[in-house]
Design an enzyme around this catalytic site. Structure first.
Site, PDB file in Angstrom:
ATOM      1  N   GLY A 222       0.831  -1.209   0.000  1.00  0.00           N
ATOM      2  CA  GLY A 222       0.000   0.000   0.000  1.00  0.00           C
ATOM      3  C   GLY A 222       0.855   1.244   0.000  1.00  0.00           C
ATOM      4  O   GLY A 222       2.054   1.182  -0.274  1.00  0.00           O
ATOM      5  N   ASN A 223       0.264   2.374   0.304  1.00  0.00           N
ATOM      6  CA  ASN A 223       1.030   3.619   0.417  1.00  0.00           C
ATOM      7  C   ASN A 223       0.410   4.487   1.506  1.00  0.00           C
ATOM      8  O   ASN A 223      -0.622   4.131   2.080  1.00  0.00           O
ATOM      9  CB  ASN A 223       1.102   4.348  -0.929  1.00  0.00           C
ATOM     10  CG  ASN A 223      -0.273   4.712  -1.436  1.00  0.00           C
ATOM     11  OD1 ASN A 223      -0.966   5.517  -0.845  1.00  0.00           O
ATOM     12  ND2 ASN A 223      -0.693   4.066  -2.526  1.00  0.00           N
TER      13      ASN A 223
END
Ligand code: FMN
Length: 431
Positions: A222-223
């Site tokens: 993810g980020n």
């Protein structure tokens, strides 16, 4: 950021004032709420003070712990007279809902509670949002009162036709929607900035948040994007009267009211949703942080430690904004968002603008810890074909306003170019 004074009077629509206050705060405005004693029977002051972070007053003789100041402003050293200080500090005073009783008092200059006394002392624009049963609204007394107020320069917003609070009834008397009330205040305070002409009825597609690419059934790549910037853009566009669809990827903040939300998780889901919605939109604001790569073969079950460290093979995801920019119809505006490092940020954004065929790129410098990802503030530069406009550090609501101002300008330019091309075509065809 503006200072809004909101007066709440006694009617069932007082519950909608809660949403109004929430939207105004989210849009970056400093809000104070005052109430009539009757309105307290519908919604308590604690709800409003919880949302605004400021005390809520009901009586002219009540002490104001903030001494007439708005949240974020320094308080006066002396205790001022509340009904004078609160309107003196306000950019606009909105009474919502405005009961038939309060409208009658305002029309006749009564000053028998804090809401009515403040209205009499107001130099700032005064707006009222009538809300009542349709028979009360159509009564000649109410009609005359509204006419009187209009004649004195008070802005009357609504009411709308539709379902009324009284069981099973419909008619004209329903309070205007909170987003429309906020848009009316903003248009009154900053007619040029509000761009309502450019945005009213426009279909705006916003992507927000960060995508998650599965490694196995529980883990993902993810980020750090929280979605705050995209959510602020969606809220501010809706407040300007646009029809907003938000493609929301794993938001860390609630989506704004009054927008259509499509929830997605992965880059592929975001691409599908955005592709489907794109043809109907006038503006695409691609604020989501979309993964560039994803695991090629995610495991269907949870990977076990005992199996040893897995080797992840990544494959590129679709560059959805580049694909859509290539397919856009005349008049559509496509805006990308870029997170770049350090001094090369603007050059990187310009390269993206040209390579992907975008109308603008909003870039922020992610080498700074105080702005950008997962923070309430941002500082960006809007890069267009004509040049660059740095927007100084501010709350994401205020940044969203400035970005929309720039995009509204692009939209108007494209529209007039489109009209000229059509007219030239018609002339050439002898139409
Ligand atoms: C359940 C209930 C709902 C009411 N809803 C409204 C309303 O929507 N609009 C209105 O003008 N008055 C409504 N009233 C009447 C007002 O509360 C009443 O006129 C009151 O005096 C208004 O006081 P204020 O204007 O000082 O707040 C309602 C009363 C009750 C008991």
């Amino acid at each position: 950021m503006s200072r809004l004074l909101i007066g709440v009077t006694g009617g069932i629509a007082a519950y909608k004032a809660v949403e109004l206050v929430r939207l105004a705060g989210r849009a970056g405005h400093a809000v104070r709420v005052i109430q009539t004693p009757t309105s307290r029977r519908f919604v308590g002051g604690a709800t409003f003070s919880g949302i605004t972070g400021a005390p809520v007053l009901t009586g002219e003789f009540e002490d104001d712990p903030l001494r007439g100041a708005y949240p974020g402003d320094p308080a006066d050293e002396r205790a001022p007279i509340s009904h004078l200080a609160l309107v003196a500090g306000a950019d606009a005073y909105l009474i919502a809902p405005a009961s038939a009783n309060t409208l009658a008092k305002l029309a006749h200059g009564h000053a028998d509670n804090l809401v009515t006394t403040a209205a009499l002392a107001a130099d700032c624009p005064v707006l009222v949002a009538p809300a009542m049963n349709d028979r009360m609204y159509r009564h000649p007394a109410t009609e005359e009162n509204l006419e009187r107020l209009r004649g004195r320069g008070v802005t009357i917003i609504g009411p709308a036709d539709g379902e009324l609070a009284s069981h099973g009834e419909r008619g004209l008397g329903r309070m205007a929607e909170p987003a429309d009330l906020l848009a009316a205040c903003e248009a009154t305070i900053h007619p040029a900035q509000a761009d309502s002409g450019a945005w009213l009825g426009r279909r705006v597609l916003v992507t927000a948040g960060g995508t998650r690419e599965p490694i196995d059934s529980v883990r993902y790549i993810g980020n750090r994007s929280s979605g705050r910037m995209g959510v602020a853009l969606a809220a501010r566009a809706a407040a300007r009267g646009a029809e907003v669809t938000l493609v929301a990827a794993n938001l860390a903040v609630p989506p704004p009211a009054g927008v259509r939300v499509i929830e997605v998780h992965t880059a592929a889901q975001l691409a599908t949703a955005t592709r489907e919605e794109f043809p109907a939109c006038d503006v695409l604001l691609m604020a989501a942080a979309v993964a560039d790569f994803r695991p090629r073969d995610p495991a269907a079950d949870k990977l076990r430690k005992a199996g040893g460290a897995p080797t992840l093979i990544l494959e590129p995801t679709e560059d959805v904004i580049a694909t859509l920019a290539g397919r856009r119809r005349e008049g559509q505006v496509v805006v990308g968002f870029a997170a770049e490092h350090g001094d090369a940020a603007v050059a990187g954004a310009r390269e993206k603008l040209v390579r992907k065929g975008l109308d603008a790129v909003v870039v922020n410098d992610i080498s700074r810890a105080d702005i950008g990802f997962d923070t309430p503030e941002n500082e960006v530069t809007v890069v267009t074909r004509e040049g660059e406009r740095p927007l100084p550090r501010a709350g994401k609501g205020a940044i969203a306003d400035d970005v929309l101002h720039e995009v509204g300008r692009l939209l108007s330019v494209k529209e007039s170019d489109h009209r000229t091309t059509r007219a030239d075509g018609n002339r050439a065809a002898g139409v």
